[in-house]
Motif scaffolding. Structure first.
Motif, PDB file in Angstrom:
ATOM      1  N   ASP A 114       0.832  -1.205   0.000  1.00 26.84           N
ATOM      2  CA  ASP A 114       0.000   0.000   0.000  1.00 26.84           C
ATOM      3  C   ASP A 114       0.866   1.254   0.000  1.00 26.84           C
ATOM      4  O   ASP A 114       0.496   2.265  -0.608  1.00 26.84           O
ATOM      5  CB  ASP A 114      -0.925  -0.002   1.218  1.00 26.84           C
ATOM      6  CG  ASP A 114      -1.849  -1.204   1.232  1.00 26.84           C
ATOM      7  OD1 ASP A 114      -2.428  -1.520   0.169  1.00 26.84           O
ATOM      8  OD2 ASP A 114      -1.974  -1.845   2.297  1.00 26.84           O
ATOM      9  N   ARG A 154      -4.861   1.752  -1.705  1.00 24.16           N
ATOM     10  CA  ARG A 154      -5.430   0.392  -1.683  1.00 24.16           C
ATOM     11  C   ARG A 154      -5.900  -0.059  -3.068  1.00 24.16           C
ATOM     12  O   ARG A 154      -5.978  -1.262  -3.336  1.00 24.16           O
ATOM     13  CB  ARG A 154      -6.593   0.341  -0.688  1.00 24.16           C
ATOM     14  CG  ARG A 154      -6.173   0.523   0.770  1.00 24.16           C
ATOM     15  CD  ARG A 154      -7.393   0.627   1.668  1.00 24.16           C
ATOM     16  NE  ARG A 154      -7.043   0.967   3.030  1.00 24.16           N
ATOM     17  CZ  ARG A 154      -6.785   0.056   3.979  1.00 24.16           C
ATOM     18  NH1 ARG A 154      -6.823  -1.234   3.688  1.00 24.16           N
ATOM     19  NH2 ARG A 154      -6.487   0.447   5.201  1.00 24.16           N
ATOM     20  N   ARG A 209      -3.754  -2.657  -4.976  1.00 25.31           N
ATOM     21  CA  ARG A 209      -3.496  -3.994  -4.431  1.00 25.31           C
ATOM     22  C   ARG A 209      -3.561  -5.109  -5.487  1.00 25.31           C
ATOM     23  O   ARG A 209      -2.793  -6.067  -5.408  1.00 25.31           O
ATOM     24  CB  ARG A 209      -4.458  -4.288  -3.274  1.00 25.31           C
ATOM     25  CG  ARG A 209      -4.054  -3.579  -1.989  1.00 25.31           C
ATOM     26  CD  ARG A 209      -4.883  -4.007  -0.803  1.00 25.31           C
ATOM     27  NE  ARG A 209      -4.310  -3.508   0.445  1.00 25.31           N
ATOM     28  CZ  ARG A 209      -4.760  -3.820   1.654  1.00 25.31           C
ATOM     29  NH1 ARG A 209      -5.807  -4.633   1.775  1.00 25.31           N
ATOM     30  NH2 ARG A 209      -4.174  -3.342   2.736  1.00 25.31           N
TER      31      ARG A 209
END
Length: 274
Positions: free
Chosen positions: A52, A95, A98
């Motif tokens: 992240d 995020r 990811r």
């Protein structure tokens, strides 16, 4: 405070020094992140893993590249997110990366970072402070602020990753020294003083190449600061440069308080988390 302009990020004479320190901090971050076993390791940022942190840096770097393109083409920038929405937007953007494979994301960060460093290197002395670049969150800023802000990001996020890995949590002295005047501007930009009923003053005493005494005056109209005598301030906070940086980025509550401790607590609570 030093009279050497190469330690003052607002002076174009500092460009070579700042970019040299920035390159080192970038390389150290890559050394921390490149090990596959660390990809899902926690960091000091709640809820963020190393992947992240890399995603955040990709988002920030690509945002800055877009901002430089906008500035050089002279077109209207998008409306900035604003300080209040910065933490949430940054978290969501980090995020979102990811699903991207580790190798691909690291290569993307390296490529975009090299492009951004080239942008900084190409700045003339006049452009260092005169080219106005639209930061996605804070709005129009001189190019030098973008460079110093990236140094702040890599320096502090390197500390975040080391803390999560249980590695020595250090900040290099030259990086911290360069960031001292930037931190004061960061405080000015992120202070929420709407609930301040009674104006007050805080003295900040720092050491290092940009050390000295700085008075911060706080009222509901905002925060102002200037170098000067702080002996009559009801509270003085002594901070070495690394402690100042980590305190400003809400990583620790550091420093030595002299005087009214509650006033210092009030001062610390002013700043919007970024």
């Amino acid at each position: 405070m030093t009279g050497d302009p190469t330690w003052n990020f607002q002076d174009p004479a500092s460009k070579d020094r700042l970019l040299g320190v920035l390159r080192r901090e970038i390389d150290e971050m890559f050394e921390l992140a490149v090990e596959p076993a660390r990809w899902n390791a926690p960091t000091a940022c709640p809820g963020w893993e190393v992947r992240d942190m890399v995603g955040h840096l990709v988002d920030a770097t690509e945002g800055y590249l877009s901002a430089f393109d906008i500035a050089r083409r002279g077109v209207a920038p998008p409306k900035p997110v604003g300080v209040a929405g910065m933490a949430k937007a940054s978290d969501e953007a980090a995020r979102a990366f990811r699903p991207v494979p580790r190798h691909e994301l690291l290569m993307r960060l390296r490529d975009k970072t090299n492009q951004l460093i080239h942008e900084f290197e190409s700045l003339s002395d006049a452009d260092w402070s005169g080219l106005i670049v639209p930061d996605p969150y804070l709005g129009p800023l001189p190019a030098m602020i973008i460079a110093a802000g990236l140094l702040g990001g890599y320096t502090v996020h390197g500390w975040d990753v080391r803390q999560g890995l249980g590695a020595p949590q250090v900040i290099a002295g030259d990086a911290a020294d360069l960031l001292v005047p930037f931190v004061f501007l960061l405080w000015w930009a992120t202070a929420d003083t709407a609930q301040v009923d009674t104006p007050y003053a805080i003295g900040i005493r720092t050491s290092g190449h940009n050390g000295g005494d700085t008075r911060f005056d706080v009222s509901h109209e905002g925060l102002q600061f200037a170098s000067g005598n702080i002996d009559e301030c009801p509270a003085i906070l002594d901070l070495d440069p690394p402690t100042l940086v980590l305190t400003a980025y809400s990583r620790i509550d550091g420093g030595t308080v002299r005087g009214d401790e509650q006033l210092v607590t009030n001062f610390r609570s002013l700043f919007v988390s970024i």
